[in-house]
Design an enzyme around this catalytic site. Structure first.
Site, PDB file in Angstrom:
ATOM      1  CE  LYS A  65      -2.503  -1.041   3.732  1.00 49.09           C
ATOM      2  NZ  LYS A  65      -2.075  -2.389   4.157  1.00 49.09           N
ATOM      3  NE  ARG A  70      -4.734  -1.552  10.559  1.00 52.27           N
ATOM      4  CZ  ARG A  70      -3.742  -0.971   9.898  1.00 52.27           C
ATOM      5  NH1 ARG A  70      -3.901   0.215   9.370  1.00 52.27           N
ATOM      6  NH2 ARG A  70      -2.598  -1.595   9.767  1.00 52.27           N
ATOM      7  NE  ARG A 118       7.846  -3.480   6.162  1.00 54.70           N
ATOM      8  CZ  ARG A 118       6.516  -3.258   6.108  1.00 54.70           C
ATOM      9  NH1 ARG A 118       5.980  -2.737   5.036  1.00 54.70           N
ATOM     10  NH2 ARG A 118       5.747  -3.541   7.125  1.00 54.70           N
ATOM     11  NE  ARG A 161       5.898  -0.569  11.194  1.00 53.04           N
ATOM     12  CZ  ARG A 161       4.877  -0.691  10.341  1.00 53.04           C
ATOM     13  NH1 ARG A 161       4.968  -0.177   9.122  1.00 53.04           N
ATOM     14  NH2 ARG A 161       3.779  -1.302  10.693  1.00 53.04           N
ATOM     15  NE  ARG A 209       1.609  -5.130  11.547  1.00 47.25           N
ATOM     16  CZ  ARG A 209       2.732  -4.942  10.857  1.00 47.25           C
ATOM     17  NH1 ARG A 209       3.869  -5.450  11.279  1.00 47.25           N
ATOM     18  NH2 ARG A 209       2.718  -4.228   9.763  1.00 47.25           N
TER      19      ARG A 209
END
Ligand code: ADP
Length: 198
Positions: free
Chosen positions: A13, A88, A127, A139, A150
């Site tokens: 995204k 969300r 990532r 993160r 998640r």
């Protein structure tokens, strides 16, 4: 043009948002980025959100909706905006409709980025590796275990928005498995029906 991006964590995204911002000259409103900025600045919202986010859970609907409502008042949102990471939950979707209705505005289109689960995990690992290679810390919620959690949160709480927007005839599916350029091309083909581009 008011546009929503839906898709699991790691679907791309953020990458596609950057493309849309440039091509259509509308701002990207990423609630994840806004919340991380609040955490970094240690604002009252940030203090509340930190642990919730680190664990991969969702920040409360009220907090997130308030952040969005304030942000869309800004002048740069007058011509439209791209929502990345919001709504969300079904409650957030209803809060969004209510706040837009007050301004006689409405969501134009919802793009669902579809990516299969193994690819998501591979992208996450990449990532993390790239972040470390740059000398940065990933993160807190970008580790395999929290990421899987998640993903489950996405399936349980966010995926129900897909039929919600399909019923309003606003949903457009995009195959997120191709190259960045191939995904962008599909998005452009959808969005070129709406409003002016750069
Ligand atoms: P990703 O797209 O990689 O899943 P984001 O950067 O969008 O991650 O969000 C990171 C975290 O920020 C979420 O796991 C959640 O804790 C919080 N967050 C972001 N947007 C929302 C939202 N709309 N409602 C609740 N929590 C949110």
């Amino acid at each position: 043009m008011i546009l929503i991006f839906l898709g699991p964590p790691g679907a791309g995204k953020g990458t596609q948002a950057a493309h849309i911002v440039e091509r259509y000259n509308i701002p990207q409103l990423s609630t994840g980025d806004m919340l991380r900025a609040a955490v970094a600045a240690q604002t009252p919202v940030g203090k509340k959100a930190k642990e919730v986010m680190d664990a991969g859970n969702l920040v409360s609907d009220d907090i997130v909706a308030a952040i969005v409502e304030e942000r869309i008042e800004a002048e740069d949102c007058a011509g439209g905006f791209l929502l990345d990471g919001f709504p969300r939950t079904d409650v957030q979707a209803e809060m969004l409709d209510a706040m837009l209705q007050k301004k006689e505005r409405a969501v134009d289109v919802v793009i669902e980025l579809k990516v299969d689960e193994t690819a998501l995990l591979d992208r996450l690992k990449k990532r993390i590796a790239e972040t470390r290679a740059r000398g940065d810390e990933p993160r807190k919620d970008d580790n395999e275990e929290t990421f899987k959690y998640r993903l489950q949160v996405y399936k349980d709480l966010t995926a129900p928005l897909i039929p919600f927007y399909a019923a309003q005839d606003k949903l457009k599916e995009v195959d997120g498995m191709g190259s960045v350029a191939a995904v962008s091309a599909q998005i452009d083909a959808i969005l070129d029906d709406f409003g002016p581009k750069n």
